[in-house]
Design a protein around this motif. Structure first.
Motif, mmCIF file in Angstrom:
data_model
loop_
_atom_site.group_PDB
_atom_site.id
_atom_site.type_symbol
_atom_site.label_atom_id
_atom_site.label_comp_id
_atom_site.label_asym_id
_atom_site.label_seq_id
_atom_site.Cartn_x
_atom_site.Cartn_y
_atom_site.Cartn_z
ATOM 1 N N ILE A 295 -32.034 30.390 69.914
ATOM 2 C CA ILE A 295 -31.730 29.561 71.175
ATOM 3 C C ILE A 295 -32.156 30.474 72.519
ATOM 4 O O ILE A 295 -31.622 31.298 72.456
ATOM 5 C CB ILE A 295 -30.476 29.110 71.364
ATOM 6 N N GLY A 296 -33.232 30.070 72.936
ATOM 7 C CA GLY A 296 -33.560 31.098 74.093
ATOM 8 C C GLY A 296 -34.003 32.370 73.438
ATOM 9 O O GLY A 296 -34.642 32.519 72.363
ATOM 10 N N SER A 297 -33.903 33.402 74.503
ATOM 11 C CA SER A 297 -34.274 34.954 74.170
ATOM 12 C C SER A 297 -32.956 35.450 73.424
ATOM 13 O O SER A 297 -33.496 36.307 72.716
ATOM 14 C CB SER A 297 -34.812 35.441 75.209
ATOM 15 N N ASN A 298 -31.832 35.116 73.473
ATOM 16 C CA ASN A 298 -30.827 36.111 73.453
ATOM 17 C C ASN A 298 -30.040 35.488 72.120
ATOM 18 O O ASN A 298 -28.905 36.301 71.536
ATOM 19 C CB ASN A 298 -29.869 36.457 74.439
ATOM 20 N N LYS A 299 -29.931 34.214 71.686
ATOM 21 C CA LYS A 299 -28.854 33.768 70.837
ATOM 22 C C LYS A 299 -29.539 33.186 69.645
ATOM 23 O O LYS A 299 -30.742 32.575 69.579
ATOM 24 C CB LYS A 299 -28.156 32.487 71.562
ATOM 25 N N ILE A 300 -28.886 33.064 68.580
ATOM 26 C CA ILE A 300 -29.151 32.630 67.164
ATOM 27 C C ILE A 300 -28.131 31.508 66.907
ATOM 28 O O ILE A 300 -27.175 31.972 66.762
ATOM 29 C CB ILE A 300 -29.518 33.685 66.297
ATOM 30 N N LEU A 301 -28.679 30.747 66.319
ATOM 31 C CA LEU A 301 -27.733 29.356 65.721
ATOM 32 C C LEU A 301 -28.452 29.354 64.259
ATOM 33 O O LEU A 301 -29.601 29.186 63.953
ATOM 34 C CB LEU A 301 -27.931 28.059 66.323
ATOM 35 N N CYS A 302 -27.176 29.531 63.325
ATOM 36 C CA CYS A 302 -27.334 29.337 61.958
ATOM 37 C C CYS A 302 -26.240 28.225 61.370
ATOM 38 O O CYS A 302 -25.100 28.160 62.129
ATOM 39 C CB CYS A 302 -26.893 30.690 61.210
ATOM 40 N N ALA A 303 -26.644 27.527 60.467
ATOM 41 C CA ALA A 303 -25.790 26.603 59.895
ATOM 42 C C ALA A 303 -26.083 26.420 58.463
ATOM 43 O O ALA A 303 -27.321 26.524 58.022
ATOM 44 C CB ALA A 303 -26.159 25.414 60.710
ATOM 45 N N VAL A 304 -25.054 26.339 57.472
ATOM 46 C CA VAL A 304 -25.213 25.752 56.444
ATOM 47 C C VAL A 304 -24.318 24.302 56.026
ATOM 48 O O VAL A 304 -23.489 24.299 56.551
ATOM 49 C CB VAL A 304 -24.825 26.771 55.321
ATOM 50 N N MET A 305 -25.190 23.682 55.080
ATOM 51 C CA MET A 305 -24.474 22.246 55.068
ATOM 52 C C MET A 305 -24.412 22.008 53.617
ATOM 53 O O MET A 305 -25.192 22.503 52.823
ATOM 54 C CB MET A 305 -25.399 21.153 55.599
ATOM 55 N N ASP A 306 -23.305 21.302 53.242
ATOM 56 C CA ASP A 306 -23.256 20.835 51.840
ATOM 57 C C ASP A 306 -22.669 19.378 51.847
ATOM 58 O O ASP A 306 -21.866 19.066 52.079
ATOM 59 C CB ASP A 306 -21.813 21.834 51.222
ATOM 60 N N GLY A 307 -23.763 18.644 51.218
ATOM 61 C CA GLY A 307 -23.381 17.231 51.004
ATOM 62 C C GLY A 307 -22.309 16.835 50.007
ATOM 63 O O GLY A 307 -22.364 17.611 48.836
ATOM 64 N N CYS A 308 -21.616 15.823 50.127
ATOM 65 C CA CYS A 308 -20.638 15.201 49.175
ATOM 66 C C CYS A 308 -21.211 14.852 47.979
ATOM 67 O O CYS A 308 -22.193 13.650 48.053
ATOM 68 C CB CYS A 308 -19.724 14.357 50.108
ATOM 69 N N SER A 309 -21.017 15.423 46.945
ATOM 70 C CA SER A 309 -21.761 14.845 45.468
ATOM 71 C C SER A 309 -21.376 13.509 45.186
ATOM 72 O O SER A 309 -22.144 12.912 44.369
ATOM 73 C CB SER A 309 -21.255 15.916 44.395
ATOM 74 N N THR A 310 -20.346 13.138 45.611
ATOM 75 C CA THR A 310 -19.767 11.757 45.209
ATOM 76 C C THR A 310 -20.031 10.601 46.158
ATOM 77 O O THR A 310 -19.752 9.433 45.828
ATOM 78 C CB THR A 310 -17.954 11.724 45.016
ATOM 79 N N ALA A 311 -20.610 11.012 47.205
ATOM 80 C CA ALA A 311 -21.197 9.994 48.194
ATOM 81 C C ALA A 311 -22.566 9.521 48.050
ATOM 82 O O ALA A 311 -22.933 9.451 46.522
ATOM 83 C CB ALA A 311 -21.164 10.854 49.699
ATOM 84 N N MET A 312 -23.309 9.040 48.739
ATOM 85 C CA MET A 312 -24.415 8.420 48.621
ATOM 86 C C MET A 312 -25.542 9.316 49.123
ATOM 87 O O MET A 312 -25.888 9.554 50.266
ATOM 88 C CB MET A 312 -24.774 7.106 49.386
ATOM 89 N N GLU A 313 -26.755 9.794 48.286
ATOM 90 C CA GLU A 313 -27.816 10.390 48.675
ATOM 91 C C GLU A 313 -27.422 11.509 49.485
ATOM 92 O O GLU A 313 -27.874 11.679 50.640
ATOM 93 C CB GLU A 313 -28.796 9.446 49.462
ATOM 94 N N SER A 314 -26.570 12.439 49.148
ATOM 95 C CA SER A 314 -26.037 13.559 49.976
ATOM 96 C C SER A 314 -26.924 14.629 50.315
ATOM 97 O O SER A 314 -26.963 15.217 51.436
ATOM 98 C CB SER A 314 -25.030 14.560 49.127
ATOM 99 N N GLN A 315 -28.193 14.667 49.661
ATOM 100 C CA GLN A 315 -28.966 15.666 50.241
ATOM 101 C C GLN A 315 -29.584 15.177 51.566
ATOM 102 O O GLN A 315 -30.040 16.137 52.232
ATOM 103 C CB GLN A 315 -30.193 15.774 49.145
ATOM 104 N N PHE A 316 -29.809 13.955 51.968
ATOM 105 C CA PHE A 316 -30.191 13.063 53.016
ATOM 106 C C PHE A 316 -29.317 13.612 54.130
ATOM 107 O O PHE A 316 -29.761 14.005 55.197
ATOM 108 C CB PHE A 316 -30.090 11.774 53.048
ATOM 109 N N ALA A 317 -27.845 13.635 53.914
ATOM 110 C CA ALA A 317 -27.108 13.858 54.876
ATOM 111 C C ALA A 317 -27.286 15.406 55.391
ATOM 112 O O ALA A 317 -27.069 15.741 56.527
ATOM 113 C CB ALA A 317 -25.601 13.644 54.475
ATOM 114 N N SER A 318 -27.211 16.114 54.396
ATOM 115 C CA SER A 318 -27.284 17.543 54.888
ATOM 116 C C SER A 318 -28.505 17.996 55.660
ATOM 117 O O SER A 318 -28.562 18.752 56.170
ATOM 118 C CB SER A 318 -27.281 18.522 53.295
ATOM 119 N N ALA A 319 -29.927 17.342 54.925
ATOM 120 C CA ALA A 319 -31.154 17.801 55.680
ATOM 121 C C ALA A 319 -31.020 17.086 57.029
ATOM 122 O O ALA A 319 -31.686 17.569 58.249
ATOM 123 C CB ALA A 319 -32.147 17.248 54.914
#
Length: 244
Positions: free
Chosen positions: A26-50
């Motif tokens: 983000i700009g010249s000085n900041k970094i944003l990182c994120a990890v997501m884990d979709g709920c396996s018992t929900a619907m098409e969890s890979q979609f939510a994470s992506a």
């Protein structure tokens, strides 16, 4: 500063990896990182994470442009993270309505890391389960495998919801920081090995410095865990590790 990341489908999963990750400046000085884990018992969890990951990437790009062309007062790091979350909250609501999505199509955990390279300070917020390592100190967030997903709260007032977020860690003087989905705790022995050496996968992946000079640090460690120690994660796994 080095940033390593890896995404791997769990041994018990067949069709899709339901985890996702992003790393964006983000700009010249900041970094944003994120990890997501979709709920396996929900619907098409890979979609939510992506979906969450793509929106966070868009927010990072837009904030970078604003930093270039707009003069604004300097917010605290937490205020900036809160602003990112507020925008994510808003965009998810818009897309939910526009695409007529069910709540079960939006169930994913999110761990956000915002780091300011100039001040050497950072903040991590975990919405749901996951694991964080800060300079060797490991913190695990776990609610008996029943995460409090962000999508449960889309009808609430954002300010009130954010005020109730307690899974938050501040850090400074970064040396080695990681965020990981809870798949990192799912390693199990999948094949016999011809030696008696033991290995703790969490410490090996998040604190051990073997192969630290390789861009494929985490991938190499996963391969060694599988082929030498006979271990693989049964759940999907996403890791981002930053070292200085």
């Amino acid at each position: 500063m080095n940033i390593y990341s890896v995404l791997q489908i769990g041994d018990y999963h067949i069709n899709h990896c339901e985890d996702f990750l992003i790393t964006k400046k983000i700009g010249s000085n900041k970094i944003l990182c994120a990890v997501m884990d979709g709920c396996s018992t929900a619907m098409e969890s890979q979609f939510a994470s992506a979906l969450f990951g793509k929106i966070l990437r868009q927010i990072s790009i837009e904030k970078g442009y604003k930093e270039l062309y707009e003069t604004s007062q300097v917010d605290s790091l937490e205020d900036e993270l809160k602003a990112v979350l507020k925008e994510l909250f808003k965009e998810i609501i818009v897309l939910k309505n526009h695409l007529m999505l069910d709540e079960k199509e939006l169930l994913t955990t999110v761990i956000l890391l915002l780091y300011d390279m100039k001040t050497d300070k950072g903040i991590i917020l975990s919405i749901g389960d996951g694991l964080i390592s800060i300079n060797g100190k490991i913190t695990e967030f776990e609610r008996d495998n029943k995460p409090d997903y962000l999508a449960y709260h889309l009808k609430e007032d954002f300010e009130e919801w954010y005020a109730n977020q307690t899974q938050k860690i501040f850090f400074s003087q970064m040396k080695d920081v990681s965020i990981a989905t809870d798949g990192i705790s799912s390693f199990t022995t999948v094949k016999k090995i011809n030696h008696n050496e033991k290995m703790d996968p969490v410490n090996y992946l998040l604190t051990d410095t073997e192969n630290i000079d390789s861009e494929e640090l985490l991938s190499l460690k996963l391969k060694k865990l599988e082929h030498y120690y006979g271990m693989k994660p049964t759940d999907d796994l996403a890791i981002i590790r930053i070292t200085k």
